[in-house]
Design an enzyme around this catalytic site. Structure first.
Site, PDB file in Angstrom:
ATOM      1  N   ASP A   1      23.788 -17.594  11.046  1.00  0.00           N
ATOM      2  CA  ASP A   1      25.178 -17.018  11.737  1.00  0.00           C
ATOM      3  C   ASP A   1      25.013 -15.341  11.847  1.00  0.00           C
ATOM      4  O   ASP A   1      26.248 -14.904  12.001  1.00  0.00           O
ATOM      5  CB  ASP A   1      26.203 -17.565  11.147  1.00  0.00           C
ATOM      6  CG  ASP A   1      26.457 -19.036  11.424  1.00  0.00           C
ATOM      7  OD1 ASP A   1      25.800 -19.409  12.251  1.00  0.00           O
ATOM      8  OD2 ASP A   1      27.306 -19.746  10.779  1.00  0.00           O
TER       9      ASP A   1
ATOM     10  N   ASP B   1      27.064  -1.669  59.391  1.00  0.00           N
ATOM     11  CA  ASP B   1      26.248  -2.548  58.386  1.00  0.00           C
ATOM     12  C   ASP B   1      27.315  -3.499  57.796  1.00  0.00           C
ATOM     13  O   ASP B   1      26.816  -4.736  57.485  1.00  0.00           O
ATOM     14  CB  ASP B   1      25.890  -1.395  57.425  1.00  0.00           C
ATOM     15  CG  ASP B   1      24.480  -0.772  57.675  1.00  0.00           C
ATOM     16  OD1 ASP B   1      23.921  -1.475  58.665  1.00  0.00           O
ATOM     17  OD2 ASP B   1      24.398   0.385  57.214  1.00  0.00           O
TER      18      ASP B   1
ATOM     19  N   GLY C   1      18.580  -9.607  50.787  1.00  0.00           N
ATOM     20  CA  GLY C   1      18.360 -10.776  51.291  1.00  0.00           C
ATOM     21  C   GLY C   1      17.812 -10.792  52.681  1.00  0.00           C
ATOM     22  O   GLY C   1      17.083 -11.572  53.086  1.00  0.00           O
ATOM     23  N   LEU C   2      18.522  -9.971  53.487  1.00  0.00           N
ATOM     24  CA  LEU C   2      18.354  -9.821  54.734  1.00  0.00           C
ATOM     25  C   LEU C   2      16.839  -9.272  55.029  1.00  0.00           C
ATOM     26  O   LEU C   2      16.262  -9.490  55.931  1.00  0.00           O
ATOM     27  CB  LEU C   2      19.332  -8.955  55.377  1.00  0.00           C
ATOM     28  CG  LEU C   2      19.335  -8.425  56.995  1.00  0.00           C
ATOM     29  CD1 LEU C   2      19.024  -9.808  57.684  1.00  0.00           C
ATOM     30  CD2 LEU C   2      20.240  -7.562  57.391  1.00  0.00           C
TER      31      LEU C   2
END
Length: 537
Positions: free
Chosen positions: A36, A292, A428-429
């Protein structure tokens, strides 16, 4: 078995360690077995400070238990001699709590001069957030004393703590805005505060509590005992920040008039909040109307995290970026009612309240949103299904504890979040464009495992000629399938033309359509029929 997987909240003694590591002159001693002692490791790895964690583990071993010995008194003496703290906080971990030892008696045997505060909490019912809130509230109750108000308008910033999500930058952002208004910072607590700072908390005119998870109990105590006023809103986003600043000015002027103090605060020109003093404090308002960002309008977003960030991010994404919220949730059950109240009218269905990351992973895979704002768990889950994800809430990893200035709050924070949304989705684009037009020689990672299914392996016992014939023959429906359909080469080729961020969902829809309508082989024609059945052109 839950501990074998990721968990969103740490243990109670992890929360205690966060408070101890936040306060100057305070040291935590954990009465715990060797396994721990991870609190020190977490702080050492993630906290970007030159100081060692203010925590020590007094290790309990099997031999100690067998011999009836206890190392805690010796550990306390060593901590006093080495660190010379003003206060030592003693707490048992979940493992040693089972021993039901009298910590008060054990601590008394140490015979040290340093004040010791024993914080006992049930670690099987209380987790990190609640333990941290409880300890900080207890310390404020113990040390806060009656004070004369400062002559000039001042505030306490209550809630930032060690290992908090971007809290160091958040504090800087709040300090910048207060300096622009001419408001003094009395105390920031628990982050970087000492016990003397806790004593002078009541000297401030107003408490600012930007986080739902930490600071409410302390602020409520200061209200009840010293008559202080508090603000609990989170200034995340342009609209919430403007509202927050106006309310702050109004409250401080009212408190000054009530107490005979000179206060004539006014909202300065917005350019005063910018870095150069001449331009707009944030680029978000005009940026959202640019070409954009117009493409983000009505994109679907899913949000998951703690209470504060879930509420704030849902409102920011919808109200300021125009995105559609397809779902949201939190892992904090005790704050779920507040989150539901705050997000009334924002969500298409019920708020998700769960501590199981697998549930969220399944929801993301089913919805396939355009953007996910979540924790590091969602980042891992999204990577598997190729969904853009930005981390906006704890729990986090080392890449979210940065040296630079990346606030979430205020005008500066709005720019940071908008940039993150834009770059996360923009990449991603970019990948889709590369998929569509070719990589032009770029070494872009392709999913090599998704090979085109060989017709020869379509079904057991089927010859290569039969499989090839099935792949090229016109698609004909039949009885619903009990097995899985096979993808033909032309079907796979058409599937790859679908943007990657909806490709997985399109594949699932096509396979479902094929099974329901008896198409054993999925050809390009079956893909087109699926699209038509779903209303596509």
């Amino acid at each position: 078995m839950r501990l074998a997987y990721w968990i969103y909240e740490g243990t109670a003694h992890h929360g205690i360690g966060r408070i101890a590591n936040s306060l100057k002159g305070v040291h935590a001693v954990f009465h715990a077995p060797l396994g721990d002692d991870y609190v020190n490791v977490i702080h050492t790895m993630l906290e970007r400070t030159p100081n060692f964690p203010r925590a020590t583990t007094s290790v309990v071993t099997g031999r100690d238990l067998a011999q009836g010995t206890n190392r805690l008194p010796d550990t306390l003496r060593q901590v006093e001699e080495r660190f010379k703290p003003e206060l030592i906080i003693v707490s048992a971990s979940c493992s040693t709590t089972l021993l039901q030892e009298n910590l008060q008696l054990i601590v008394g045997n140490a015979n040290i001069d340093t004040e010791v505060f024993i914080y006992e909490v049930n670690p099987f019912r209380v987790q990190e957030t609640e333990a941290a809130e409880g300890l900080f509230t207890a310390l404020v109750k113990k040390y806060a004393e009656k004070q004369d108000l400062t002559e000039e308008p001042s505030i306490n910033i209550i809630g930032p703590a060690s290992l908090g999500f971007h809290v160091r930058s958040d504090v800087t952002s709040l300090r910048r805005m207060m300096a622009t208004l001419g408001v003094k910072i009395n105390v920031v607590a628990p982050y970087s505060a000492g016990l003397a700072d806790l004593k002078k908390l009541p000297a401030a005119w107003l408490n600012v509590v930007p986080y739902q998870e930490l600071g409410h109990g302390a602020a409520e105590h200061l209200e009840e005992k010293f008559g202080m006023s508090s603000m609990y809103d989170t200034p995340l986003g342009i609209q919430p920040t403007m509202k927050w600043l106006n309310e702050l000015i109004e409250k401080l002027n009212a408190i000054g008039a009530k107490n005979g103090k000179s206060s004539n605060l006014k909202m300065p020109p917005l350019t005063a909040f910018s870095f150069d003093g001449m331009s707009a404090p944030s680029g978000v308002p005009w940026f959202t109307h640019s070409a954009d960002m117009e493409s983000f309008s009505m994109k679907r977003a899913f949000v998951f995290g703690d209470a504060t960030r879930t509420v704030a991010m849902v409102k920011f994404l919808r109200d300021e970026l125009g995105m559609e919220i397809c779902g949201a949730g939190t892992y904090l059950h005790k704050h779920a009612a507040w989150v539901r109240e705050q997000l009334a009218g924002y969500l298409p269905d019920d708020l998700i309240v769960t501590e199981e990351f697998q549930e969220i992973a399944k929801r993301i895979e089913a919805d396939m949103p355009d953007l996910v704002c979540g924790t590091q768990m969602e980042r891992h889950s999204c990577r598997k299904v190729d969904v853009p994800c930005m981390v906006t809430s704890a729990p986090t990893h080392i890449e979210n504890h940065l040296l630079g200035y990346y606030p979430m709050l205020g005008f500066d924070g709005a720019d940071v979040i908008a940039d993150r949304v834009y770059t996360t989705s923009k990449l991603g684009l970019e990948k889709h464009l590369i998929d569509f037009f070719g990589d032009a020689g770029l070494e872009y990672e392709e999913e090599q495992q998704e090979k085109v299914a060989e017709p020869a392996l379509a079904t057991a016992g089927e010859t290569a000629g039969q499989a090839t014939e099935a792949a090229t023959a016109p698609a004909t429906p039949g009885a619903p399938l009990t097995g899985e359909p096979v993808w033909a080469a032309d079907g796979e080729a058409m599937l790859k033309k679908i943007p990657f961020f909806v490709r997985k969902k399109a594949k699932l829809n096509t396979e479902t359509f094929a099974k329901e309508n008896g198409y054993a082989t999925i050809t390009a024609e079956v893909v087109r029929l699926t699209k038509e059945s779903l209303g596509g052109g």
